[in-house]
Design an enzyme around this catalytic site. Structure first.
Site, PDB file in Angstrom:
ATOM      1  N   HIS A  66       0.857  -1.190   0.000  1.00 50.43           N
ATOM      2  CA  HIS A  66       0.000   0.000   0.000  1.00 50.43           C
ATOM      3  C   HIS A  66       0.886   1.230   0.000  1.00 50.43           C
ATOM      4  CE1 HIS A  66      -3.209   2.806   1.122  1.00 50.43           C
ATOM      5  NE2 HIS A  66      -4.043   1.856   0.754  1.00 50.43           N
ATOM      6  N   ASP A 120      -7.942  -5.388   0.004  1.00 50.70           N
ATOM      7  CA  ASP A 120      -8.379  -6.261  -1.095  1.00 50.70           C
ATOM      8  C   ASP A 120      -7.975  -7.715  -0.935  1.00 50.70           C
ATOM      9  OD1 ASP A 120      -7.606  -3.432  -3.016  1.00 50.70           O
ATOM     10  OD2 ASP A 120      -9.614  -4.253  -2.712  1.00 50.70           O
TER      11      ASP A 120
HETATM   12  C1  SDX Z   1      -6.250   0.004  -2.859  1.00 48.28           C
HETATM   13  O1  SDX Z   1      -4.499   4.502  -2.006  1.00 48.28           O
HETATM   14  C2  SDX Z   1      -5.460   3.892  -1.377  1.00 48.28           C
HETATM   15  O2  SDX Z   1      -5.879   4.246  -0.297  1.00 48.28           O
HETATM   16  C3  SDX Z   1      -6.029   2.696  -2.117  1.00 48.28           C
HETATM   17  C4  SDX Z   1      -7.033   1.840  -1.358  1.00 48.28           C
HETATM   18  C5  SDX Z   1      -8.336   2.594  -1.098  1.00 48.28           C
HETATM   19  O3  SDX Z   1      -9.045   2.218  -0.163  1.00 48.28           O
HETATM   20  O4  SDX Z   1      -8.673   3.488  -1.909  1.00 48.28           O
HETATM   21  O5  SDX Z   1      -6.482   1.434  -0.126  1.00 48.28           O
HETATM   22  C6  SDX Z   1      -7.419   0.606  -2.168  1.00 48.28           C
HETATM   23  O6  SDX Z   1      -6.006   0.354  -3.997  1.00 48.28           O
HETATM   24  C7  SDX Z   1      -5.373  -0.966  -2.115  1.00 48.28           C
HETATM   25  C8  SDX Z   1      -4.148  -1.459  -2.968  1.00 48.28           C
HETATM   26  C9  SDX Z   1      -4.633  -2.570  -3.900  1.00 48.28           C
HETATM   27  N1  SDX Z   1      -3.562  -2.923  -4.852  1.00 48.28           N
HETATM   28  C10 SDX Z   1      -2.925  -4.104  -4.760  1.00 48.28           C
HETATM   29  O7  SDX Z   1      -3.103  -4.906  -3.845  1.00 48.28           O
HETATM   30  C11 SDX Z   1      -1.991  -4.385  -5.925  1.00 48.28           C
HETATM   31  C12 SDX Z   1      -0.656  -4.928  -5.387  1.00 48.28           C
HETATM   32  N2  SDX Z   1       0.034  -3.817  -4.706  1.00 48.28           N
HETATM   33  C13 SDX Z   1       0.993  -3.041  -5.426  1.00 48.28           C
HETATM   34  O8  SDX Z   1       0.752  -2.896  -6.782  1.00 48.28           O
HETATM   35  C14 SDX Z   1       1.469  -1.817  -4.668  1.00 48.28           C
HETATM   36  O9  SDX Z   1       1.727  -2.214  -3.395  1.00 48.28           O
HETATM   37  C15 SDX Z   1       0.591  -0.590  -4.617  1.00 48.28           C
HETATM   38  C16 SDX Z   1       0.183  -0.128  -5.985  1.00 48.28           C
HETATM   39  C17 SDX Z   1      -0.639  -0.852  -3.810  1.00 48.28           C
HETATM   40  C18 SDX Z   1       1.380   0.539  -3.945  1.00 48.28           C
HETATM   41  O10 SDX Z   1       2.428   0.827  -4.787  1.00 48.28           O
HETATM   42  P1  SDX Z   1       3.492   1.998  -4.412  1.00 48.28           P
HETATM   43  O11 SDX Z   1       3.111   2.711  -3.187  1.00 48.28           O
HETATM   44  O12 SDX Z   1       3.720   2.819  -5.626  1.00 48.28           O
HETATM   45  O13 SDX Z   1       4.739   1.172  -4.028  1.00 48.28           O
HETATM   46  P2  SDX Z   1       5.794   0.657  -5.054  1.00 48.28           P
HETATM   47  O14 SDX Z   1       5.097   0.093  -6.255  1.00 48.28           O
HETATM   48  O15 SDX Z   1       6.804   1.726  -5.246  1.00 48.28           O
HETATM   49  O16 SDX Z   1       6.400  -0.573  -4.239  1.00 48.28           O
HETATM   50  C19 SDX Z   1       7.434  -0.334  -3.306  1.00 48.28           C
HETATM   51  C20 SDX Z   1       8.311  -1.593  -3.433  1.00 48.28           C
HETATM   52  C21 SDX Z   1       8.682  -1.897  -4.890  1.00 48.28           C
HETATM   53  O17 SDX Z   1       9.942  -2.566  -4.853  1.00 48.28           O
HETATM   54  P3  SDX Z   1      11.270  -1.684  -5.274  1.00 48.28           P
HETATM   55  O18 SDX Z   1      11.018  -1.122  -6.653  1.00 48.28           O
HETATM   56  O19 SDX Z   1      11.384  -0.611  -4.217  1.00 48.28           O
HETATM   57  O20 SDX Z   1      12.381  -2.702  -5.244  1.00 48.28           O
HETATM   58  O21 SDX Z   1       7.568  -2.732  -2.966  1.00 48.28           O
HETATM   59  C22 SDX Z   1       7.394  -3.649  -4.035  1.00 48.28           C
HETATM   60  C23 SDX Z   1       7.645  -2.899  -5.337  1.00 48.28           C
HETATM   61  O22 SDX Z   1       8.135  -3.778  -6.337  1.00 48.28           O
HETATM   62  N3  SDX Z   1       5.990  -4.090  -3.975  1.00 48.28           N
HETATM   63  C24 SDX Z   1       5.590  -5.336  -4.112  1.00 48.28           C
HETATM   64  C25 SDX Z   1       4.196  -5.294  -3.940  1.00 48.28           C
HETATM   65  N4  SDX Z   1       3.803  -4.029  -3.722  1.00 48.28           N
HETATM   66  C26 SDX Z   1       4.926  -3.287  -3.747  1.00 48.28           C
HETATM   67  N5  SDX Z   1       6.245  -6.484  -4.366  1.00 48.28           N
HETATM   68  C27 SDX Z   1       5.494  -7.602  -4.436  1.00 48.28           C
HETATM   69  N6  SDX Z   1       4.140  -7.652  -4.292  1.00 48.28           N
HETATM   70  C28 SDX Z   1       3.464  -6.508  -4.038  1.00 48.28           C
HETATM   71  N7  SDX Z   1       2.135  -6.529  -3.888  1.00 48.28           N
END
Ligand code: SDX
Length: 427
Positions: free
Chosen positions: A305, A362
């Site tokens: 998140h 989720d």
């Molecule tokens: C919702 O914003 C809100 O409030 C949203 C929400 C709401 O109520 O409105 O809470 C609802 O959208 C919840 C999130 C649902 N999405 C997912 O579950 C999809 C999987 N999650 C990721 O795609 C990700 O965690 C996000 C999109 C939710 C957040 O992405 P960020 O904040 O941009 O973080 P990032 O992509 O920069 O990740 C930071 C690091 C990265 O590694 P590095 O590049 O630093 O090496 O963490 C890793 C990412 O690769 N990472 C994950 C991961 N999520 C982040 N690695 C593996 N699995 C994951 N799920």
């Protein structure tokens, strides 16, 4: 603590006011930065940017805190109802008995759709994704309610808000009915908001539908958990659309479109599909390794998140609700065991610990929605149904803010500098 921030750039020093809210990080007010320095800030994804002032929802991502008008989500999920929480989000205070009764009656009496809107569904393929239908039908509402689209008029804003909150369950249920080839079921004003949605979705004209109180309570709690969440991507989309003066129906349709993405509201559908793909606990390590592999685009859906770097408090309530619903319905689903073991293994893996990746709202929601009988394609439509009250509350707050201006970000331009046109015969 100083209430100003100093910036030195291009040999000059500048002071910018630091503003404090009631709780949470202070903000550096840089509204004069470009006029004074000729420079922009640069923050793709808005990781360090506050886009507005708001009094609706507060999140402390490090502590896993979520407050709606100051009330913790855990207390609202346990003691409140979606109608009461909707009133709270819209009006800022918990309603008394009469206020709640009046609000609920108002919403109940707006649940019907204009009959001509039913023809919109017949233009879609039967296998159209419900979110495609929601985008289209909600946007089309502005063609039916010309009597309430003057956003400068608080009375128009209020009735549009009520219409949107009231009609989303009807629109979502009709999308489901259309996909399974069953007749639309009209709203029944004798039922609760959530009970009415269950009957419109799973009832058929051929027989009486009895609302299961356990399912009704669980789904109502799920709606509370999804109602609002600060300035997330879809809420920011609604605010940006609204900042141009677009009508509320168009703004909410824009929010629905943004929510659909798998990185946002589409993650509940993706998370359950992922759990089914994993299938059995012995396959979990393989998927965890894939999620850690930089060369593999696979991510654990329902994990991570932007704000929560601790457990999402909504996921806690969601997991508890799975247990309650399964026990009450005397059902089980092996995918829940996969989810529990996946969470356990991920939370003990250095990669997830270091990156502070926890289950989000989720991760477990699909397990319950599937047990209730919803197909995975309906999960994000349910998220949109519940989030509509948050979108509408944030939209109203923005429109009522005297400081509100049209949202118009700038950029760091890295394209060609000026060059002359080359005629075709000279290229
Ligand atoms: C919702 O914003 C809100 O409030 C949203 C929400 C709401 O109520 O409105 O809470 C609802 O959208 C919840 C999130 C649902 N999405 C997912 O579950 C999809 C999987 N999650 C990721 O795609 C990700 O965690 C996000 C999109 C939710 C957040 O992405 P960020 O904040 O941009 O973080 P990032 O992509 O920069 O990740 C930071 C690091 C990265 O590694 P590095 O590049 O630093 O090496 O963490 C890793 C990412 O690769 N990472 C994950 C991961 N999520 C982040 N690695 C593996 N699995 C994951 N799920």
């Amino acid at each position: 603590m100083s209430n100003s921030a100093k910036l030195s750039t291009h040999g000059d020093d500048y002071d910018y006011p630091v503003l404090s809210g009631s709780v949470g990080p202070d903000v550096i007010d840089i509204r004069k930065l470009y006029a004074q320095t000729g420079q922009f800030t640069f923050d793709p994804g808005f990781t360090s940017t506050a886009s507005c002032e708001s009094a609706i929802t507060y999140i402390d991502g490090d502590e896993g805190v979520l407050l709606h008008r100051g009330y913790p989500i855990g207390q609202l999920a346990e003691h409140s109802s979606f109608m009461e929480t909707s009133y709270l989000l819209l009006n800022g205070e918990l309603p008394d008995k009469d206020q709640l009764g009046d609000f609920t009656r108002t919403i109940t009496r707006h649940t019907m759709l204009h009959e001509q809107l039913a023809t919109f569904y017949r233009g879609f393929r039967r296998d159209a994704h419900p979110m495609a239908i929601m985008c289209g039908v909600v946007g089309a509402l502005s063609a039916f309610y010309h009597d309430s689209t003057d956003i400068a008029d608080p009375v128009h804003r209020r009735i549009s808000s009520h219409r949107l909150i009231a009609k989303m369950p009807t629109i979502a249920a009709m999308a489901y009915k259309y996909s399974v080839g069953q007749p639309f079921v009209y709203p029944d004003n004798s039922l609760s908001y959530t009970g009415n949605f269950l009957r419109m979705t799973f009832g058929v004209p051929a027989e009486k539908y009895e609302v299961n109180p356990v399912v009704e309570r669980a789904l109502d709690r799920i709606f509370i958990l999804h109602a609002d969440h600060e300035q997330n991507a879809s809420t920011s989309t609604v605010r940006l659309a609204g900042s141009s003066g677009a009508n509320p129906f168009a703004c909410i349709a824009a929010g629905i479109a943004c929510l659909w993405g798998p990185a946002h509201g589409g993650a509940n559908e993706a998370a359950l599909n992922m759990l089914h793909e994993i299938g059995t606990p012995d396959r979990i390590p393989h998927f965890i390794e894939r999620a850690k592999d930089k060369n593999d685009p696979f991510r654990l859906m329902g994990f991570g998140h932007r704000v929560y770097k601790n457990y999402d408090p909504r996921a806690t309530v969601m997991q508890q609700t799975v247990r309650e619903v399964f026990a009450a319905l005397k059902v089980s689903d092996p995918v829940f065991e996969v989810a529990l073991q996946l969470e356990e293994m991920a939370l003990n893996d250095p990669y997830f610990i270091e990156k502070k990746l926890f289950p989000n709202v989720d991760f477990y929601s699909g397990v319950i929605l599937s047990a209730i009988g919803f197909p995975t394609t309906m999960f994000t439509a349910l998220f949109a149904l519940a989030r509509t009250v948050g979108w509408v509350a944030q939209w109203n707050e923005m429109i009522s803010d005297p400081a509100q201006k049209i949202g118009r970000p700038r950029q760091l331009y890295t394209g060609h500098t000026e060059r002359n046109y080359v005629p075709l015969d000279k290229r």
